[in-house]
Design a protein around this motif. Structure first.
Motif, mmCIF file in Angstrom:
data_model
loop_
_atom_site.group_PDB
_atom_site.id
_atom_site.type_symbol
_atom_site.label_atom_id
_atom_site.label_comp_id
_atom_site.label_asym_id
_atom_site.label_seq_id
_atom_site.Cartn_x
_atom_site.Cartn_y
_atom_site.Cartn_z
ATOM 1 N N PHE A 1 -9.488 5.553 22.465
ATOM 2 C CA PHE A 1 -8.369 4.951 21.741
ATOM 3 C C PHE A 1 -8.165 5.644 20.400
ATOM 4 N N ARG A 2 -9.278 5.920 19.718
ATOM 5 C CA ARG A 2 -9.159 6.586 18.419
ATOM 6 C C ARG A 2 -8.504 7.951 18.556
ATOM 7 N N ALA A 3 -8.884 8.673 19.614
ATOM 8 C CA ALA A 3 -8.302 9.997 19.831
ATOM 9 C C ALA A 3 -6.792 9.879 20.077
ATOM 10 N N ALA A 4 -6.408 8.900 20.899
ATOM 11 C CA ALA A 4 -4.986 8.704 21.189
ATOM 12 C C ALA A 4 -4.237 8.319 19.916
ATOM 13 N N GLU A 5 -4.867 7.442 19.149
ATOM 14 C CA GLU A 5 -4.228 6.980 17.918
ATOM 15 C C GLU A 5 -4.017 8.140 16.946
ATOM 16 N N ARG A 6 -5.007 9.006 16.872
ATOM 17 C CA ARG A 6 -4.904 10.126 15.937
ATOM 18 C C ARG A 6 -3.738 11.038 16.327
ATOM 19 N N ARG A 7 -3.483 11.137 17.618
ATOM 20 C CA ARG A 7 -2.345 11.949 18.067
ATOM 21 C C ARG A 7 -1.020 11.259 17.783
ATOM 22 N N ILE A 8 -0.957 9.977 18.181
ATOM 23 C CA ILE A 8 0.329 9.269 18.096
ATOM 24 C C ILE A 8 0.717 9.002 16.646
ATOM 25 N N LEU A 9 -0.274 8.673 15.822
ATOM 26 C CA LEU A 9 0.033 8.323 14.428
ATOM 27 C C LEU A 9 -0.277 9.462 13.466
ATOM 28 N N ALA A 10 -0.268 10.704 13.983
ATOM 29 C CA ALA A 10 -0.630 11.837 13.118
ATOM 30 C C ALA A 10 0.178 11.814 11.826
ATOM 31 N N TRP A 11 1.493 11.593 11.938
ATOM 32 C CA TRP A 11 2.362 11.589 10.759
ATOM 33 C C TRP A 11 1.975 10.500 9.786
ATOM 34 N N HIS A 12 1.630 9.332 10.334
ATOM 35 C CA HIS A 12 1.329 8.170 9.501
ATOM 36 C C HIS A 12 0.028 8.395 8.734
ATOM 37 N N LEU A 13 -0.985 8.904 9.443
ATOM 38 C CA LEU A 13 -2.282 9.126 8.813
ATOM 39 C C LEU A 13 -2.193 10.216 7.760
ATOM 40 N N ALA A 14 -1.492 11.310 8.094
ATOM 41 C CA ALA A 14 -1.374 12.421 7.149
ATOM 42 C C ALA A 14 -0.583 11.989 5.914
ATOM 43 N N ARG A 15 0.442 11.166 6.134
ATOM 44 C CA ARG A 15 1.239 10.714 4.997
ATOM 45 C C ARG A 15 0.404 9.832 4.080
ATOM 46 N N GLY A 16 -0.441 8.996 4.707
ATOM 47 C CA GLY A 16 -1.326 8.143 3.930
ATOM 48 C C GLY A 16 -2.240 8.969 3.030
ATOM 49 N N GLU A 17 -2.775 10.070 3.620
ATOM 50 C CA GLU A 17 -3.654 10.938 2.841
ATOM 51 C C GLU A 17 -2.900 11.577 1.693
ATOM 52 N N GLU A 18 -1.676 12.032 1.998
ATOM 53 C CA GLU A 18 -0.846 12.688 0.990
ATOM 54 C C GLU A 18 -0.620 11.752 -0.188
ATOM 55 N N ARG A 19 -0.302 10.507 0.138
ATOM 56 C CA ARG A 19 -0.052 9.526 -0.911
ATOM 57 C C ARG A 19 -1.307 9.255 -1.706
ATOM 58 N N GLY A 20 -2.422 9.192 -0.979
ATOM 59 C CA GLY A 20 -3.694 8.938 -1.651
ATOM 60 C C GLY A 20 -4.003 10.019 -2.674
ATOM 61 N N ARG A 21 -3.640 11.256 -2.311
ATOM 62 C CA ARG A 21 -3.930 12.372 -3.198
ATOM 63 C C ARG A 21 -3.097 12.302 -4.471
ATOM 64 N N HIS A 22 -1.857 11.806 -4.342
ATOM 65 C CA HIS A 22 -0.984 11.756 -5.517
ATOM 66 C C HIS A 22 -1.248 10.529 -6.378
ATOM 67 N N ALA A 23 -1.872 9.521 -5.789
ATOM 68 C CA ALA A 23 -2.044 8.261 -6.512
ATOM 69 C C ALA A 23 -3.088 8.401 -7.613
#
Lengths: 270, 292
Positions: free
Chosen positions: A248-270
């Motif tokens: 499930f985690r592997a599938a989630e990482r594929r499907i939500l790639a944009w969401h997870l990466a965006r979260g990281e991006e925001r975290g970096r700017h915060a």
């Protein structure tokens, strides 16, 4: 090339450290179990060695096709049906304010009913066969998916929805390009909850009244006082759950790639 | 191209809030018109009515002679909130391409349009990136590229540069002028910034405070070619700006007695302008009473 001599040590050591981190605690736990079961031998807690022995004996046999695969098949069927039903109904309810107002209290009620109590009822209605066991899984898994989808669809950003309307996005295209992706983080959260509920219900359905399946086998061994074998069944369930969660985690990482990466991006700017 | 006649919008609710009373103006084909007005005067409501996203309670909007009942075909909108108007799960290229797909543009032509549009806004290299990997100004460029790739007859812009810093804003203003001159697309731009309205517009529509009517429809008689430095320091520019400013101050003064919660909310949500401006603009900002 000059650095080649010193380099391999780095990655190798890092890999070893990683392995230690991943396997360290499990190894310690098994070790603790072993010491305890040797120091204080009881009938009900066999040593890991005996359980491992029983494991290979019991499960590397016809039981794989007779018990494990049917269990997994029913789980996946019920889970998939619940997913389709939950997302389908969730999109409909989430998109319509009137439908939501009418349906939400009822949904909350059904979610609050613990799914295992439905087992006797479904047994009465659908009999003791595969249909019953799949229905039990569906009846438990559908709620988190449904409620999370409703929430996700309802919360589609207003500006994004306006943008879609202006550029003529409607019908199935709107669903595919706007509604479902926007709701996907919540849908995945619902599916994750549903997965653990599904495994629990798979076992319960099989324990109740069944002639095959992992849950059935565990109960059978318990009644026959085949304790190491019973333990090995529990280990199979644990491994199965662990495997599903990894998948499930592997599938989630594929499907939500944009969401997870965006979260990281925001975290970096915060 | 765009006719707005007797347009009124009253929001339902306790007593009903009359946002727009009676708006009349028209935009000729190929014109660039800026709408400016005091905070909370219903600029965005007006734009949403024109875009077909809101149903007016009185009057009508016509695009190319056809009455607007929903988002009309051939109209593109650029919103202020670039972060919320681009699809975060799509790359920049997919974002620009999606409306063309829905318009059933054949694939080769689609590719051409996307590439041209991205090149026109200077983002040819960012096609494979996701919007959230870009700066605010670049994201708004993507939104503009999406709008022009759509080849609209009418382009609507709702405070498109209000959420970017001052230097980026100037760049984007000039980008818009360049594109407008090249494509000749009929453009209606809503802004709260008087300078921007005068700098960009061939005409400036000044709105009154809510309940809103058109206070003045002003032709901007500056040379067609505009430049951030020479145009903004031209005496005529200063005169026009002062004129519009006086109009808005007058509109505000009239409404000062009955400010609504909506006005205050609109003022508070006005985005900050981060880069310090030279003295004349500072002076202006202090006197025009915007809350920052």
């Amino acid at each position: 090339m000059s650095a080649a001599g010193t380099r391999p040590a780095g990655p190798l050591r890092r890999a070893a450290l990683r392995l230690l981190r991943v396997l360290g605690l499990p190894v310690l736990l098994v070790l603790g179990w072993w010491i305890y079961s040797v120091a204080e031998p009881t009938f009900y807690l066999p040593t890991p060695g005996r359980v491992a022995g029983a494991f290979t004996e019991v499960w590397f046999s016809a039981r794989i096709t007779e018990d494990v695969l049917p269990s997994v098949g029913r789980l996946l069927t019920g889970y998939a049906l619940a997913g389709l039903l939950g997302v389908g109904l969730g999109v409909a309810i989430g998109s319509s304010r009137a439908l939501r107002a009418a349906a939400e209290p009822v949904l909350e009620f059904f979610r609050a009913v613990p799914p295992p109590v439905l087992v006797p009822l479904i047994t009465l209605l659908a009999g003791l066969d595969t249909t019953m066991k799949v229905l039990v899984i569906v009846s438990g898994c559908v709620w988190p998916v449904l409620l999370n989808t409703v929430e996700g669809v309802r919360a589609v950003d207003e500006v994004l929805a306006d943008t879609g309307r202006c550029f003529g996005l409607r019908g199935p295209a709107r669903l595919r390009h706007l509604v479902l992706p926007a709701a996907s983080p919540q849908i995945m959260a619902g599916l994750r909850q549903a997965l653990s509920i599904g495994i629990i219900l798979m076992v319960i359905g099989e324990m109740f009244a069944s002639t095959s399946g992992i849950g059935h086998t565990v109960v059978l061994f318990q009644r026959g006082f085949a304790i190491p074998e019973m333990w090995s069944g529990i280990v199979v369930l644990g491994l199965l759950g662990f495997g599903f969660s990894l998948a499930f985690r592997a599938a989630e990482r594929r499907i939500l790639a944009w969401h997870l990466a965006r979260g990281e991006e925001r975290g970096r700017h915060a | 191209m765009l006719e707005i006649t007797g347009l009124g919008k009253t929001y339902e609710g306790r007593g009903g809030v009359e946002a727009l009373r009676k708006i009349d103006f028209r935009v000729d084909g190929g014109d660039l018109v800026c709408v400016v007005g005091p905070s909370g005067c219903g600029k965005t409501t007006l734009l949403k009515c024109v875009a077909g996203l809101l149903t007016p309670t009185a009057g009508e909007v016509r695009v190319a002679g056809r009455r607007v009942t929903g988002p009309p075909p051939g109209m593109a909108v650029v919103f202020q909130e670039y972060g919320r108007s681009l699809f975060p799960w799509m790359t920049v290229r997919k974002n620009v391409e999606l409306p063309l797909r829905e318009k059933k543009v054949p694939a080769p032509r689609r590719r051409e349009l996307v590439e041209e549009a991205l090149a026109a806004v200077g983002l040819a290299d960012a096609a494979a990136a996701h919007p959230w990997q870009l700066s605010g100004g670049m994201q708004q460029r993507v939104a503009i590229a999406r709008a022009i790739a759509y080849e609209p007859r009418v382009l609507l812009m709702d405070e498109p540069f209000a959420a970017v810093d001052a230097q980026t804003r100037a760049e984007l203003e000039d980008l818009l002028l360049t594109l407008w001159r090249r494509l000749g697309v009929t453009t209606l731009l809503v802004t709260h910034d008087i300078d921007e309205a005068v700098y960009l517009g061939r005409r400036v529509i000044v709105l009154s405070s809510a309940p809103t009517v058109v206070q003045e429809d002003l032709a901007v008689d500056l040379p067609a070619a505009r430049d951030q430095i020479t145009t903004r320091s031209a005496p005529r520019f200063a005169e026009l700006r002062a004129h519009v400013y006086a109009q808005i101050k007058q509109a505000k003064g009239r409404a000062a007695g009955d400010r609504t919660a909506g006005d205050r909310a609109a003022e508070e949500s006005a985005p900050p302008r981060q880069v310090p401006s030279p003295a004349p603009r500072d002076l202006k900002r202090k006197t025009d009473g915007r809350t920052r």
